[in-house]
Scaffold this motif. Structure first.
Motif, PDB file in Angstrom:
ATOM      1  N   SER A   8       0.797  -1.241   0.128  1.00  0.00           N
ATOM      2  CA  SER A   8      -0.057  -0.016   0.022  1.00  0.00           C
ATOM      3  C   SER A   8       0.821   1.201   0.132  1.00  0.00           C
ATOM      4  O   SER A   8       1.799   1.379   0.934  1.00  0.00           O
ATOM      5  N   SER A   9       0.621   2.180  -0.905  1.00  0.00           N
ATOM      6  CA  SER A   9       1.316   3.466  -1.026  1.00  0.00           C
ATOM      7  C   SER A   9       0.974   4.367   0.272  1.00  0.00           C
ATOM      8  O   SER A   9       2.083   4.750   0.767  1.00  0.00           O
ATOM      9  N   LEU A  10      -0.261   4.325   0.552  1.00  0.00           N
ATOM     10  CA  LEU A  10      -0.524   5.019   1.704  1.00  0.00           C
ATOM     11  C   LEU A  10       0.104   4.436   3.268  1.00  0.00           C
ATOM     12  O   LEU A  10       0.602   5.472   3.825  1.00  0.00           O
ATOM     13  N   VAL A  11       0.267   3.104   3.358  1.00  0.00           N
ATOM     14  CA  VAL A  11       1.000   2.566   4.515  1.00  0.00           C
ATOM     15  C   VAL A  11       2.430   3.039   4.424  1.00  0.00           C
ATOM     16  O   VAL A  11       3.003   3.427   5.293  1.00  0.00           O
ATOM     17  N   LYS A  12       3.094   2.821   3.102  1.00  0.00           N
ATOM     18  CA  LYS A  12       4.567   2.913   3.111  1.00  0.00           C
ATOM     19  C   LYS A  12       4.780   4.482   3.152  1.00  0.00           C
ATOM     20  O   LYS A  12       5.872   4.859   3.884  1.00  0.00           O
ATOM     21  N   SER A  13       3.855   5.391   2.861  1.00  0.00           N
ATOM     22  CA  SER A  13       3.868   6.890   3.117  1.00  0.00           C
ATOM     23  C   SER A  13       3.802   7.096   4.340  1.00  0.00           C
ATOM     24  O   SER A  13       4.670   7.964   5.006  1.00  0.00           O
ATOM     25  N   ALA A  14       2.913   6.632   5.177  1.00  0.00           N
ATOM     26  CA  ALA A  14       2.773   6.678   6.768  1.00  0.00           C
ATOM     27  C   ALA A  14       4.185   6.181   7.539  1.00  0.00           C
ATOM     28  O   ALA A  14       4.402   6.986   8.408  1.00  0.00           O
ATOM     29  N   CYS A  15       4.614   5.239   6.909  1.00  0.00           N
ATOM     30  CA  CYS A  15       5.752   4.860   7.785  1.00  0.00           C
ATOM     31  C   CYS A  15       7.107   5.760   7.482  1.00  0.00           C
ATOM     32  O   CYS A  15       7.629   5.928   8.406  1.00  0.00           O
ATOM     33  N   PHE A  16       7.092   6.345   6.235  1.00  0.00           N
ATOM     34  CA  PHE A  16       7.997   7.509   5.893  1.00  0.00           C
ATOM     35  C   PHE A  16       7.738   8.510   6.831  1.00  0.00           C
ATOM     36  O   PHE A  16       8.752   9.013   7.257  1.00  0.00           O
ATOM     37  N   GLY A  17       6.680   9.044   7.110  1.00  0.00           N
ATOM     38  CA  GLY A  17       6.355  10.299   7.889  1.00  0.00           C
ATOM     39  C   GLY A  17       6.340  10.069   9.330  1.00  0.00           C
ATOM     40  O   GLY A  17       6.103  10.773   9.967  1.00  0.00           O
ATOM     41  N   ALA A  18       6.261   8.703   9.432  1.00  0.00           N
ATOM     42  CA  ALA A  18       6.357   8.487  10.902  1.00  0.00           C
ATOM     43  C   ALA A  18       4.770   8.544  11.611  1.00  0.00           C
ATOM     44  O   ALA A  18       4.804   9.212  12.867  1.00  0.00           O
ATOM     45  N   ASP A  19       3.712   8.538  10.781  1.00  0.00           N
ATOM     46  CA  ASP A  19       2.447   8.694  11.052  1.00  0.00           C
ATOM     47  C   ASP A  19       1.906   7.527  11.569  1.00  0.00           C
ATOM     48  O   ASP A  19       1.441   6.786  10.573  1.00  0.00           O
ATOM     49  N   ALA A  20       1.493   7.203  13.048  1.00  0.00           N
ATOM     50  CA  ALA A  20       0.552   6.013  13.395  1.00  0.00           C
ATOM     51  C   ALA A  20      -0.956   5.873  12.732  1.00  0.00           C
ATOM     52  O   ALA A  20      -1.805   5.880  13.564  1.00  0.00           O
ATOM     53  N   ASN A  21      -0.954   5.903  11.422  1.00  0.00           N
ATOM     54  CA  ASN A  21      -2.363   5.896  11.000  1.00  0.00           C
ATOM     55  C   ASN A  21      -2.650   4.703  10.455  1.00  0.00           C
ATOM     56  O   ASN A  21      -2.656   4.163   9.343  1.00  0.00           O
ATOM     57  N   TRP A  22      -3.245   3.655  11.559  1.00  0.00           N
ATOM     58  CA  TRP A  22      -3.646   2.556  11.431  1.00  0.00           C
ATOM     59  C   TRP A  22      -4.819   2.377  10.467  1.00  0.00           C
ATOM     60  O   TRP A  22      -5.062   1.206   9.866  1.00  0.00           O
ATOM     61  N   GLY A  23      -5.576   3.565  10.047  1.00  0.00           N
ATOM     62  CA  GLY A  23      -6.585   3.447   9.189  1.00  0.00           C
ATOM     63  C   GLY A  23      -6.369   3.031   7.911  1.00  0.00           C
ATOM     64  O   GLY A  23      -7.113   2.289   7.234  1.00  0.00           O
ATOM     65  N   ARG A  24      -5.025   3.249   7.579  1.00  0.00           N
ATOM     66  CA  ARG A  24      -4.508   2.952   5.881  1.00  0.00           C
ATOM     67  C   ARG A  24      -4.135   1.346   6.391  1.00  0.00           C
ATOM     68  O   ARG A  24      -4.223   0.477   5.154  1.00  0.00           O
ATOM     69  N   ILE A  25      -3.971   0.878   7.115  1.00  0.00           N
ATOM     70  CA  ILE A  25      -3.526  -0.430   7.284  1.00  0.00           C
ATOM     71  C   ILE A  25      -4.824  -1.479   7.392  1.00  0.00           C
ATOM     72  O   ILE A  25      -5.072  -2.464   6.727  1.00  0.00           O
ATOM     73  N   ILE A  26      -5.734  -1.019   8.042  1.00  0.00           N
ATOM     74  CA  ILE A  26      -7.206  -1.701   8.345  1.00  0.00           C
ATOM     75  C   ILE A  26      -7.826  -1.545   6.638  1.00  0.00           C
ATOM     76  O   ILE A  26      -8.490  -2.557   6.382  1.00  0.00           O
TER      77      ILE A  26
END
Length: 409
Positions: free
Chosen positions: A311-329
């Protein structure tokens, strides 16, 4: 000094030439604009039992077809030739003729039968090889091949890779020391459906080609096929295994007393190389590992793990250190397999962010600090069954766009 891991040991300074009978080398023949090596070869003293897995991309590069022909001729290889800087893919009949010319020239240079030579290429798609440069380089290769030539070979296969990728393990089979070693390249166009960009595994174990093929297929499914960098499957993906048999053990099969240790060592080589490729993804700053537990089938676990890691959104969140679990679910829910939407748990490392599909309070600062590390582990528990799978990838960064926006220039 070796490091013990289960029933095999990691050899820190090992390379593809550590197993008995193998030599390797590399040189610069002019395919790359810099003076970096761009032509390499692995050579075995004897015809080695061989196996291979290849890209399922419908546009399969010419060298892969030639290598498959060679292995089909008798299940053996004695030399594996590789060039970087040019993929020789989507080059029509001329490309196939050039790949066969490379095989013929390599066979002549090392005094081998043509069907004992495999060929592969990596680099820009759609450009014809400058064959005078390639053939001139092949003529010089024998003088560059040596017992400690593993590093030169590793350098010769790199494109946008930042680091070489190699591993070696040893174990005891029938009271004899056996080595399994591997080298790989890959940094972009990584979303394999067979293997990964290019991988080369050597071993001095005695094992028949059919059994080697079966083991390679199994290991590929749980290692090379479980990584992604950018969701693109290359035209040139290939992993080749060569087994010299010079350890002189009894032929390995699942009924052999040392089979489990050998298979575990083989899998360690595959997993190490796969993770090294994911960690070295173009522009990457961290390795991401996604573990899916509690699935009702292995197929579902694998599909969900690869969907999350891709997921590009999960990968981007990891780059930005954003704990946005919504992208994972969200990635879990679109993977194409049924899940119980009321029973999903998610952790970032040891930090629980979702339990039974409900958000839980967590320390945002601690989560941000964790996500800034070089390894991010995402654990998804579906609570539906016993199946599990792990996938590896990397974060999506500004540099990925920069690198690929100017790949040909």
């Amino acid at each position: 000094m070796t490091t013990k891991v289960n029933e095999y040991a990691v050899v820190p300074e090992g390379s593809v030439t550590t197993p008995k009978g193998f030599r390797a080398g590399g040189l610069h023949c002019g395919l790359k604009k810099t003076q970096r090596h761009d032509l390499g070869v692995i050579v075995c003293e004897v015809p080695a039992n061989a196996a291979g897995v290849y890209t399922l991309n419908q546009f399969q590069a010419a060298p892969l077809k030639v290598t498959q022909e060679s292995i089909a001729a008798g299940g053996k290889l004695q030399a594996m030739l590789v060039n970087s800087g040019n993929a020789n893919a989507c080059t029509g009949q001329q490309g196939e003729d050039d790949a066969r010319s490379m095989r013929e020239a390599c066979a002549k240079a090392f005094g081998l039968a043509e069907h004992l030579v495999g060929v592969t290429s990596t680099g820009v798609i759609g450009e014809l090889l400058p064959m005078p440069k390639v053939l001139g380089g092949i003529e010089k290769l024998p003088s560059q091949v040596k017992a400690d030539g593993g590093d030169d070979f590793c350098q010769a296969i790199l494109t946008t890779d930042l680091v070489k990728k190699e591993i070696c393990v040893s174990l005891t089979v029938d009271g004899r020391t056996v080595h399994i070693a591997g080298a790989a390249k890959g940094s972009g166009m990584i979303h394999p459906n067979m293997a990964t960009m290019l991988g080369f595994i050597t071993t001095d174990a005695k094992i028949e080609s059919a059994m080697l093929q079966k083991l390679l297929n199994e290991v590929t499914d749980s290692t090379f096929n479980m990584i992604t960098v950018d969701g693109d499957t290359s035209t040139n993906d290939m992993v080749i295994v060569m087994a010299s048999g010079l350890a002189e053990n009894e032929s390995l099969t699942p009924g052999h007393g040392d089979w489990d240790a050998f298979a575990a060592g083989f899998r360690h080589v595959g997993e190490y190389l796969a993770k090294a490729i994911a960690r070295d993804g173009e522009g990457a700053t961290k390795l991401i590992e996604v573990s899916v537990n509690g699935a009702d089938s292995r197929e579902a676990a694998r599909a969900i793990a690869k969907t999350v890691i891709g997921s590009s959104l999960v990968k981007s969140a990891c780059f930005g250190a954003d704990a946005n679990w919504g992208r994972i679910i969200a990635a879990v829910g679109r993977a194409g397999y049924p899940v119980n939407v009321d029973t999903v748990d998610i952790r970032l490392g040891d930090i629980s962010v979702l339990e039974q599909s409900r958000p839980v309070r967590f320390d945002e600062d601690a989560a941000e600090a964790y996500l800034k590390g070089e390894l991010v582990q995402i654990v998804v528990h579906l609570n539906m069954g016993q199946a599990l799978a792990t996938a590896w990838g990397c974060d999506l960064t500004y540099d990925y766009v920069r690198i690929n926006a100017a790949y040909r220039t």
